[in-house]
Design a protein around this motif. Structure first.
Motif, PDB file in Angstrom:
ATOM      1  N   MET A 424       0.942  -1.148  -0.096  1.00 46.12           N
ATOM      2  CA  MET A 424      -0.298  -0.092   0.356  1.00 46.12           C
ATOM      3  C   MET A 424       0.661   1.168   0.008  1.00 46.12           C
ATOM      4  N   GLU A 425       0.677   2.399  -0.643  1.00 48.24           N
ATOM      5  CA  GLU A 425       1.213   3.932  -0.333  1.00 48.24           C
ATOM      6  C   GLU A 425       0.992   4.174   1.386  1.00 48.24           C
ATOM      7  N   ARG A 426       2.377   4.588   1.092  1.00 49.22           N
ATOM      8  CA  ARG A 426       2.574   5.042   2.705  1.00 49.22           C
ATOM      9  C   ARG A 426       1.757   6.759   2.770  1.00 49.22           C
ATOM     10  N   THR A 427       0.904   7.118   3.359  1.00 49.09           N
ATOM     11  CA  THR A 427       0.420   8.656   3.344  1.00 49.09           C
ATOM     12  C   THR A 427      -0.052   9.236   4.723  1.00 49.09           C
ATOM     13  N   GLY A 428       0.256   8.188   5.664  1.00 47.89           N
ATOM     14  CA  GLY A 428       0.109   9.329   7.319  1.00 47.89           C
ATOM     15  C   GLY A 428       1.437   9.966   7.977  1.00 47.89           C
ATOM     16  N   TRP A 429       1.662  10.596   8.412  1.00 50.48           N
ATOM     17  CA  TRP A 429       3.220  10.419   9.303  1.00 50.48           C
ATOM     18  C   TRP A 429       2.489  11.388  10.450  1.00 50.48           C
ATOM     19  N   PHE A 430       3.072  10.948  11.897  1.00 44.73           N
ATOM     20  CA  PHE A 430       3.252  12.043  13.112  1.00 44.73           C
ATOM     21  C   PHE A 430       4.678  12.402  13.308  1.00 44.73           C
ATOM     22  N   LYS A 431       4.831  13.339  14.903  1.00 40.55           N
ATOM     23  CA  LYS A 431       5.945  13.323  15.299  1.00 40.55           C
ATOM     24  C   LYS A 431       5.600  14.644  16.011  1.00 40.55           C
ATOM     25  N   CYS A 432       6.199  14.031  17.322  1.00 38.32           N
ATOM     26  CA  CYS A 432       5.835  14.960  18.294  1.00 38.32           C
ATOM     27  C   CYS A 432       7.578  14.857  19.374  1.00 38.32           C
ATOM     28  N   SER A 433       7.520  15.987  19.949  1.00 40.93           N
ATOM     29  CA  SER A 433       8.258  16.112  20.956  1.00 40.93           C
ATOM     30  C   SER A 433       8.692  15.188  21.602  1.00 40.93           C
TER      31      SER A 433
END
Length: 889
Positions: A424-433
């Motif tokens: 599948m196509e990778r779509t969503g990313w998340f990053k925090c402190s």
């Protein structure tokens, strides 16, 4: 940078080759940044071979799933398309779309099998099938297409070259109802003169041992078979067809067995040259038969194939005995090994795969009835080998009897792990402190990859790996953000629907493909509700009402006839069993369904939620009568639910996190005052009884964060999310998890494996918390189905100083990032930067202390507003003299 349409796509991201739609809908994203750019119209070019280019101009702002403008395509017909948005922009790069075989009469080949059947009570040895054929030496080939599938899983070659890069094709399906086939462009593999087409078929899901309690063999059939036809089109238009049939021959190769659960046994001494034609070969004629009813089941899938998407080298070698060592790959993954080794002929090496170690040894108990062991028998010289028709879930591999080298262990390139999953196509990313939350998110992503292998499974390591409906029902919103799942899950829903409606049925099976037979169709809330909630989640992600149309019969049959109702319009007690809040951490290890929430409270709450969705779905599809009927039913069910489970003061029966969260999230309280009292009680339970530990299972985990946010208590959930003691998400991270566990305590604090019979260390369902992380911490979600209108509403908290998200929507890349900058007197500045793609808009809601909302168009937008951070951390409540067991950050 000026706006430009990017690559044209068909339906939900289909590659375009072998598509099963005669009028494929067309979409294009945009690259570039211009402020407030909106499409006013578009022009599509359609170029078919031998015809003049046609251009179609449409005044419309639509750029997603626009109708096919030209005449319908025929089987094998090709068209080249490009797009121009009339605002204006440059033309997109052209894309090719080509239909597969759409009609029964297009299939002229036959099914080929071994002439002598293999034993039905033992593993099936993979079989090579082959046929030589000639391409005219003096003619130029314009194109060649191979249409192929198997009764089993196959690997195909043309003139010794691999056909495609699919693994375990055609994937897992219910072969009794539908069989996917693949279309491959093999033009460049052909040569003038003699050619050899060959395919090896293993037992796979078709005839291998599969299922719970040791499983069963021959679920769909007992003999392996191949179905294929090669269409060679010459420059003058003449078509030569090479079909599976009587002229083929068969043989065995070096793979002695290759089983999904037990692994592969490979004897390199029995290697055969598929291209070699000598009179002493052990090739024998095949048995062929008409496709018969099989041809009615063949379809071209929309889902991408299973592929190798990553290679991982081991990080450490752990010694555990003479000629034995354990390789640590540093992450729990799904796939298999690629091995390069030399030794004396007949030397045997074994590879035992496990997810965790216990007391320094491989923990094989969680494998249950699965061996997960590969065996390699060496021949003279170097052997390069990778198991072909199996996969394993593992982090550690115990290698026994490795040939002695300089130090008796392999080099970094001698044993490599190859990661497999549906590509599948990778779509969503998340990053925090917070690095621990980042690791948790990484675990969610890796757990999803490992369990989205052909179908959405539940665990990749043991004797299960089944498509449980409840798991994907709770995880779908998270999964639809992280990866482009619609095409894969729509294909899976196709099988689920066929199984549900088989023999005029109404109840969907608990797993799909269904291995349980009729007993797998017990009417079960949440699991059965998947046929309503999953299409709705896919509609939210895509804005495509056709998904709802296609699933309408399945949805309505389940709600209207499958649910076992009493006279009140709620679930009838005593006539069915319910799984309830499955894997509540308080449930005994041997009874994972025996949680705190009343199973029928859970079932009735899920029913009302599904009824609400049926109201919304009816409205989308213009089914006014159904909409009114479901509205009345939902209102009545709410009244009866409140009478059964809610006190006058707003307390909820079971008095648990899950029960209260369900009532809040699904609006089940008759009055706002009762709902607020429930919110107060939920806070009391979290702070006093649970002291921020998680106390939910499958039903409660996906919604408790959203319920708390709904009643303005996001900081409570931040505190739960950041809790470090068991049961909690960060407990697993601190215990070294690299994927999501099946149980909150799959591994106990002392490093021993949970004593329960059902324990997995790669089980994606409890990763549904990712949805809250994306929507609340990152602040990104859709404001209407399909992402044309975007909602950006971050709610900072948990002591975090920053977070960022990005998502390539159907219109282009969305990015959002916030930072809380320290100021004087306890005040801070909230800084937000967002990037909105062309042809879409965003509603930006600042943290509630800012009291500000703006709506913007495309472009990059930056904001800086005064901000007072919420009080942190919320503290637990302890009775007098009670011992404190706190991990306050």
């Amino acid at each position: 940078m000026p706006v430009k349409p990017s690559r044209v796509r068909f339906e939900h991201g289909h590659s375009g080759l072998g598509i099963g739609h005669r009028e494929p809908r067309i979409s294009w994203r945009f690259t570039g940044q211009e402020t407030d750019w909106a499409q006013g119209g578009y022009e599509l070019s359609i170029q078919k071979p031998g015809a003049e280019e046609a251009r179609y101009r449409v005044v419309s702002g639509s750029s997603v799933l626009v109708p096919w403008p030209s005449a319908p395509l025929d089987s094998g017909e090709q068209a080249e398309t490009g797009s121009l948005s009339a605002s204006p922009t440059e033309w997109s790069e052209p894309s090719i779309v080509e239909c597969g075989l759409l009609r029964v009469e297009d299939w002229s080949c036959r099914l080929v099998e071994l002439a002598e059947s293999q034993a039905i009570d033992k593993p099936k040895r993979p079989v090579w099938f082959r046929r030589s054929f000639n391409v005219a030496p003096d003619r130029q080939v314009q194109r060649a297409r191979l249409y192929i599938t198997s009764l089993g899983v196959y690997h195909a070659e043309l003139n010794g070259q691999l056909v495609g890069d699919e693994q375990l094709a055609p994937g897992w399906t219910n072969y009794n109802l539908s069989i996917p086939y693949q279309t491959h462009d093999v033009t460049n593999s052909l040569r003038n003169g003699q050619n050899m087409l060959a395919a090896q078929v293993g037992e796979g899901w078709y005839a291998g041992r599969f299922g719970l309690f040791g499983g069963q063999r021959n679920i769909y059939g007992s003999q392996l078979g191949l179905i294929c036809q090669l269409a060679i089109t010459y420059q003058d238009g003449e078509v030569q067809t090479v079909e599976s049939g009587d002229s083929w021959e068969a043989s065995f190769g070096p793979i002695l067995t290759s089983e999904m659960y037990d692994g592969e046994v490979y004897d390199a001494q029995q290697l055969i040259d598929v291209l070699q034609r000598s009179p002493n070969e052990s090739w024998a004629p095949v048995r062929s038969s008409s496709l018969g009813g099989i041809v009615l089941k063949l379809f071209s899938p929309d889902a991408p194939p299973v592929q190798c998407t990553q290679e991982v080298r081991f990080r450490e070698v752990l010694r555990c005995g003479p000629r034995k060592f354990i390789l640590d790959f540093g992450q729990n993954l799904v796939g298999r090994l690629r091995v390069r080794v030399s030794g004396r002929p007949g030397h045997t090496i074994t590879f035992q795969h496990v997810e965790v170690l216990e007391n320094g040894e491989c923990a094989i108990r969680p494998l249950r009835h699965t061996a997960a062991k590969d065996t390699l028998i060496l021949s003279d010289g170097q052997v390069d080998w990778e198991p072909r028709f199996t996969f394993h879930g593992f982090r550690y591999v115990e290698v026994t009897n490795w040939p002695s080298g300089d130090d008796g262990v392999p080099g970094a390139d001698d044993i490599i792990a190859r990661v497999l999953h549906t590509d599948m196509e990778r779509t969503g990313w998340f990053k925090c402190s917070d690095p621990l939350l980042n690791q948790l998110h990484s675990n969610i992503v890796r757990g999803m990859r490992g369990n989205f292998l052909s179908v959405p499974t539940d665990c990749p390591q043991r004797d299960e790996r089944l498509g449980w409906t409840g798991d994907i029902a709770v995880f779908a919103p998270t999964g639809a953000y992280l990866y482009g799942v619609p095409s894969m899950l729509m294909d899976w829903l196709r099988t689920l629907t066929l199984e549900q409606l088989e023999d005029n049925g109404n109840v969907p099976p608990l797993i799909s493909p269904n291995l349980f037979g009729p007993q797998g169709k017990n009417p079960t809330a949440l699991w059965g509700d998947c046929v309503v909630t999953l299409p709705w989640d896919l509609y939210q992600a895509t804005g495509d009402p056709r998904i709802l149309e296609d699933q309408w019969e399945s949805m309505s049959r389940w709600i209207d006839h499958g649910v076992d109702l009493d006279e009140r319009g709620l679930w009838a007690k005593g006539r069915t069993w319910q799984l309830g809040d499955w894997l509540d951490p308080m449930a005994p290890p041997e009874e994972p369904g025996n949680g705190r929430a009343d199973p029928f409270l859970v079932a009735d709450a899920c029913l009302i939620h599904s009824l609400d969705l049926m109201v919304a779905i009816s409205a989308v599809l213009g089914k006014t009568n159904d909409q009114q009927r479901y509205e009345k039913w939902a209102a009545r069910a709410r009244t009866e639910f409140a009478r059964e489970y809610i006190s006058a003061a707003g307390r909820v029966a079971s008095d648990s996190q899950t029960a209260l969260a369900l009532a809040i999230e699904y609006n089940l309280h008759p009055t706002p005052g009762q709902a607020e009292r429930a919110a107060e009680r939920l806070e009391e339970i979290i702070r006093n009884k649970a002291r921020f530990k998680i106390a939910t299972g499958f039903a409660g985990t996906p919604i408790i964060g959203h319920a708390l946010t709904k009643v303005h208590r996001s900081q409570l959930f931040y505190r739960m999310l950041l809790h470090r003691k068991c049961p909690s998400w960060l407990y697993t991270v601190l215990m070294g998890a690299t994927t999501i566990w099946e149980r909150w305590d799959s591994m106990l604090p002392d490093g021993s494996v949970n004593p329960g019979e059902m324990t997995s260390f790669n089980h994606y369902a409890l990763g549904a918390v990712g949805n809250w992380m994306h929507r609340v911490i990152g602040g990104l979600w859709m404001d209407e189905p399909g992402w044309k209108k975007i909602l950006i509403r971050p709610i900072p908290g948990g002591g975090l100083s920053s977070a960022s998200v990005k998502y390539p929507s159907p219109y282009g890349l969305i990015e959002a990032g916030w930072e809380a900058l320290e100021g004087g007197d306890g005040a801070e500045t909230f800084q937000l930067e967002v990037s909105i793609p062309p042809n879409s808009t965003a509603r930006i809601v600042f943290p509630e202390q800012c009291h500000e909302t703006v709506t913007v168009g495309s472009g990059v937008h930056q904001y800086q507003v005064p901000y007072i951070p919420p009080e942190w951390p919320p503290l637990p409540i302890y009775p007098p003299f009670a011992p404190h067991d706190d991990d306050t950050p």
